[in-house]
Write a protein that holds these residues in place. Structure first.
Motif, PDB file in Angstrom:
ATOM      1  N   LYS A  78      -6.611   2.484  -7.149  1.00  0.00           N
ATOM      2  CA  LYS A  78      -8.033   2.944  -7.547  1.00  0.00           C
ATOM      3  C   LYS A  78      -8.585   1.921  -8.432  1.00  0.00           C
ATOM      4  O   LYS A  78      -8.116   0.516  -8.189  1.00  0.00           O
ATOM      5  N   TYR A  79      -9.944   1.997  -7.948  1.00  0.00           N
ATOM      6  CA  TYR A  79     -10.765   0.965  -8.935  1.00  0.00           C
ATOM      7  C   TYR A  79     -11.235   1.206 -10.206  1.00  0.00           C
ATOM      8  O   TYR A  79     -11.772   1.698 -10.647  1.00  0.00           O
ATOM      9  N   GLY A  80     -10.244  -0.208 -10.729  1.00  0.00           N
ATOM     10  CA  GLY A  80     -10.569   0.174 -12.779  1.00  0.00           C
ATOM     11  C   GLY A  80     -11.244  -0.963 -12.751  1.00  0.00           C
ATOM     12  O   GLY A  80     -12.008  -1.984 -11.914  1.00  0.00           O
ATOM     13  N   ALA A  81     -11.502  -1.524 -14.269  1.00  0.00           N
ATOM     14  CA  ALA A  81     -12.248  -2.392 -15.189  1.00  0.00           C
ATOM     15  C   ALA A  81     -11.443  -3.702 -14.896  1.00  0.00           C
ATOM     16  O   ALA A  81     -11.916  -4.530 -14.816  1.00  0.00           O
ATOM     17  N   GLN A  82     -10.187  -3.331 -14.940  1.00  0.00           N
ATOM     18  CA  GLN A  82      -9.207  -4.176 -14.051  1.00  0.00           C
ATOM     19  C   GLN A  82      -9.397  -4.678 -12.856  1.00  0.00           C
ATOM     20  O   GLN A  82      -8.644  -5.587 -12.367  1.00  0.00           O
ATOM     21  N   GLY A  83      -9.759  -4.224 -12.037  1.00  0.00           N
ATOM     22  CA  GLY A  83      -9.995  -3.944 -10.547  1.00  0.00           C
ATOM     23  C   GLY A  83      -8.663  -2.869  -9.911  1.00  0.00           C
ATOM     24  O   GLY A  83      -8.858  -1.737 -10.505  1.00  0.00           O
ATOM     25  N   VAL A  84      -8.458  -3.960  -8.820  1.00  0.00           N
ATOM     26  CA  VAL A  84      -7.659  -2.611  -7.648  1.00  0.00           C
ATOM     27  C   VAL A  84      -6.240  -2.507  -8.527  1.00  0.00           C
ATOM     28  O   VAL A  84      -5.750  -3.154  -9.085  1.00  0.00           O
ATOM     29  N   MET A  85      -6.074  -0.396  -8.568  1.00  0.00           N
ATOM     30  CA  MET A  85      -4.791  -1.011  -9.480  1.00  0.00           C
ATOM     31  C   MET A  85      -3.773   0.758  -7.999  1.00  0.00           C
ATOM     32  O   MET A  85      -4.722   1.083  -7.826  1.00  0.00           O
ATOM     33  N   GLY A  86      -2.561   0.192  -7.469  1.00  0.00           N
ATOM     34  CA  GLY A  86      -1.810   1.066  -6.725  1.00  0.00           C
ATOM     35  C   GLY A  86      -1.555   1.754  -6.753  1.00  0.00           C
ATOM     36  O   GLY A  86      -1.225   2.120  -8.099  1.00  0.00           O
ATOM     37  N   LEU A  87      -1.940   3.230  -6.176  1.00  0.00           N
ATOM     38  CA  LEU A  87      -0.940   4.702  -6.965  1.00  0.00           C
ATOM     39  C   LEU A  87      -0.052   4.903  -5.670  1.00  0.00           C
ATOM     40  O   LEU A  87       0.123   6.111  -5.919  1.00  0.00           O
TER      41      LEU A  87
END
Ligand SMILES: Cc1cc2nc3c(=O)[nH]c(=O)nc-3n(C[C@H](O)[C@H](O)[C@H](O)COP(=O)(O)O)c2cc1C
Length: 182
Positions: A107-116
């Motif tokens: 997912k793409y959040g404020a901190q950049g990409v986060m793996g799921l």
């Protein structure tokens, strides 16, 4: 669940032989996706529009995301891909295009990409005719899986120089199998 992504195409593939040895050592059942049998297509204008619409509607259960969901849910992943043209078969890139769905694998959040992705470990199995150079295959897969998909541990299993004149192919493969420690 162990997911085996098989990008080998040749009969009696050496890469598949090495991967099957690893899978035996991992134990238990595995789900195999033989990529040349899946009829996956690279992205097109139409596929991007369709997938974008499904994502916008929150419809991540759509059939077009089935391999993305499977990849994200696997506990352990094994990719087998022969060294082709300094990289890997286009089939594997096509598979990656098909599974890289925001909202499923990352997912793409404020901190950049986060793996799921759930998997803690991914093995990349390769055999090569000459020296194996990891830059355009393993290094890319490792970067993709760690920084985008959230899979922390990516390990290389390799057997190289199989097509050099006079190579004892079975000996090289057996030595590579001997180095596999789970
Ligand atoms: C289309 C194609 C491209 C290849 N490109 C390379 C290459 O760039 N470098 C190399 O060392 N070997 C290359 N090889 C040799 C394969 O990496 C080697 O034979 C490998 O063991 C094949 O794996 P397999 O038995 O699982 O098909 C290539 C083979 C094919 C068929």
């Amino acid at each position: 669940m162990i997911l085996y992504i098989n990008a080998c195409v040749r009969k009696n593939s050496r890469t598949n032989e090495l991967a099957l040895d690893l899978l035996k050592k991992l134990g238990g059942e595995f789900t195999e996706r033989k990529l040349d049998a899946l009829n996956l297509k690279p992205h097109s204008c139409e596929s991007l529009i369709y997938e974008g619409e499904q994502i916008a509607q929150g419809n991540l259960n759509d059939k077009c995301f089935e391999y993305a969901r499977e990849f994200a849910a696997a506990d352990t992943i094994v990719i087998a891909a022969p060294f082709w043209d300094f990289s890997f078969p286009a089939l594997l890139k096509t598979y990656i295009e098909n599974i890289y769905t925001i909202g499923i694998v990352c997912k793409y959040g404020a901190q950049g990409v986060m793996g799921l992705c759930k998997a803690k470990k991914l093995y990349y199995v390769v055999t090569s005719g000459g020296n194996f150079d990891p830059r355009f295959s393993f290094d890319y897969i490792k970067e993709l899986c760690t920084t985008q998909f959230g899979i922390p541990n990516v390990e290389l299993i390799k057997a190289e120089n199989l097509d050099i004149d006079g190579a004892d192919v079975q000996k090289i493969l057996d030595e590579a199998k001997g180095k596999i420690i789970i």
